[in-house]
Design a protein around this motif. Sequence first.
Motif, PDB file in Angstrom:
ATOM      1  N   LYS A 199       0.830  -1.206   0.000  1.00  0.00           N
ATOM      2  CA  LYS A 199       0.000   0.000   0.000  1.00  0.00           C
ATOM      3  C   LYS A 199       0.866   1.258   0.000  1.00  0.00           C
ATOM      4  CE  LYS A 199      -4.181  -1.853   2.116  1.00  0.00           C
ATOM      5  NZ  LYS A 199      -5.120  -1.744   3.254  1.00  0.00           N
ATOM      6  N   CYS A 200       2.015   1.209   0.672  1.00  0.00           N
ATOM      7  CA  CYS A 200       2.940   2.352   0.638  1.00  0.00           C
ATOM      8  C   CYS A 200       3.427   2.583  -0.785  1.00  0.00           C
ATOM      9  CB  CYS A 200       4.132   2.108   1.565  1.00  0.00           C
ATOM     10  SG  CYS A 200       3.789   2.202   3.326  1.00  0.00           S
ATOM     11  N   VAL A 201       3.768   1.505  -1.471  1.00  0.00           N
ATOM     12  CA  VAL A 201       4.204   1.611  -2.869  1.00  0.00           C
ATOM     13  C   VAL A 201       3.082   2.205  -3.711  1.00  0.00           C
ATOM     14  CG1 VAL A 201       4.854   0.276  -4.920  1.00  0.00           C
ATOM     15  CG2 VAL A 201       5.926  -0.227  -2.704  1.00  0.00           C
ATOM     16  N   ASP A 202       1.856   1.718  -3.508  1.00  0.00           N
ATOM     17  CA  ASP A 202       0.711   2.229  -4.265  1.00  0.00           C
ATOM     18  C   ASP A 202       0.490   3.721  -4.029  1.00  0.00           C
ATOM     19  OD1 ASP A 202       0.253  -0.295  -5.283  1.00  0.00           O
ATOM     20  OD2 ASP A 202      -1.384  -0.761  -3.887  1.00  0.00           O
ATOM     21  N   VAL A 203       0.704   4.174  -2.796  1.00  0.00           N
ATOM     22  CA  VAL A 203       0.557   5.599  -2.488  1.00  0.00           C
ATOM     23  C   VAL A 203       1.504   6.416  -3.351  1.00  0.00           C
ATOM     24  CG1 VAL A 203       0.999   7.367  -0.722  1.00  0.00           C
ATOM     25  CG2 VAL A 203      -0.332   5.333  -0.131  1.00  0.00           C
ATOM     26  N   MET A 204       2.758   5.992  -3.450  1.00  0.00           N
ATOM     27  CA  MET A 204       3.731   6.754  -4.231  1.00  0.00           C
ATOM     28  C   MET A 204       3.446   6.706  -5.724  1.00  0.00           C
ATOM     29  SD  MET A 204       7.292   6.339  -2.189  1.00  0.00           S
ATOM     30  CE  MET A 204       7.228   4.579  -2.119  1.00  0.00           C
ATOM     31  N   VAL A 205       2.940   5.587  -6.191  1.00  0.00           N
ATOM     32  CA  VAL A 205       2.578   5.479  -7.605  1.00  0.00           C
ATOM     33  C   VAL A 205       1.426   6.433  -7.904  1.00  0.00           C
ATOM     34  CG1 VAL A 205       1.579   3.953  -9.348  1.00  0.00           C
ATOM     35  CG2 VAL A 205       3.458   3.127  -7.904  1.00  0.00           C
ATOM     36  N   ASP A 206       0.399   6.400  -7.064  1.00  0.00           N
ATOM     37  CA  ASP A 206      -0.793   7.233  -7.287  1.00  0.00           C
ATOM     38  C   ASP A 206      -0.537   8.712  -6.994  1.00  0.00           C
ATOM     39  OD1 ASP A 206      -2.155   4.920  -7.944  1.00  0.00           O
ATOM     40  OD2 ASP A 206      -3.081   4.707  -5.958  1.00  0.00           O
ATOM     41  N   ARG A 207       0.065   8.995  -5.860  1.00  0.00           N
ATOM     42  CA  ARG A 207       0.239  10.374  -5.412  1.00  0.00           C
ATOM     43  C   ARG A 207       1.383  11.092  -6.122  1.00  0.00           C
ATOM     44  NH1 ARG A 207       2.428  10.545   0.362  1.00  0.00           N
ATOM     45  NH2 ARG A 207       4.323  10.160  -0.818  1.00  0.00           N
ATOM     46  N   ASP A 208       2.489  10.376  -6.300  1.00  0.00           N
ATOM     47  CA  ASP A 208       3.704  11.020  -6.799  1.00  0.00           C
ATOM     48  C   ASP A 208       4.005  10.729  -8.264  1.00  0.00           C
ATOM     49  OD1 ASP A 208       4.005  11.901  -4.167  1.00  0.00           O
ATOM     50  OD2 ASP A 208       5.258  10.189  -3.622  1.00  0.00           O
ATOM     51  N   GLY A 209       3.216   9.845  -8.864  1.00  0.00           N
ATOM     52  CA  GLY A 209       3.429   9.522 -10.269  1.00  0.00           C
ATOM     53  C   GLY A 209       4.663   8.684 -10.538  1.00  0.00           C
ATOM     54  N   MET A 210       5.168   8.009  -9.503  1.00  0.00           N
ATOM     55  CA  MET A 210       6.334   7.144  -9.692  1.00  0.00           C
ATOM     56  C   MET A 210       5.914   5.862 -10.408  1.00  0.00           C
ATOM     57  SD  MET A 210       8.326   7.132  -6.069  1.00  0.00           S
ATOM     58  CE  MET A 210       9.047   8.592  -5.353  1.00  0.00           C
ATOM     59  N   SER A 211       6.870   5.250 -11.079  1.00  0.00           N
ATOM     60  CA  SER A 211       6.620   3.905 -11.588  1.00  0.00           C
ATOM     61  C   SER A 211       6.662   2.957 -10.394  1.00  0.00           C
ATOM     62  CB  SER A 211       7.695   3.506 -12.609  1.00  0.00           C
ATOM     63  OG  SER A 211       8.941   3.298 -11.946  1.00  0.00           O
TER      64      SER A 211
END
Length: 85
Positions: free
Chosen positions: A45-57
């Motif tokens: 879920k932490c990874v998903d937050v960064m993908v969604d919020r920060d646009g990271m791959s």
Amino acid sequence: MLEIIKERLSECNPEALFIDGFDNALIGIARRCGSPDVAVYDYAKCVDVMVDRDGMSHDEAVEYMEYNVAGAYVGENGPILVDLE
């Protein structure tokens, strides 16, 4: 649920640390004999937050988590990451 977890943790360990910006990944409280209770986060879920919020791959987010979060020891009051996958 988030507020309940934070409230309970602040009562049993006011020194507990949280990961700023990752409230959606907070899943509970860890209790260990002889150690203070700490916050528990779902790693995925932490990874998903960064993908969604920060646009990271996904790979960028995993690399960030490994180096900056999982790889950072912040003391006995620091949070625990759980890999549920």
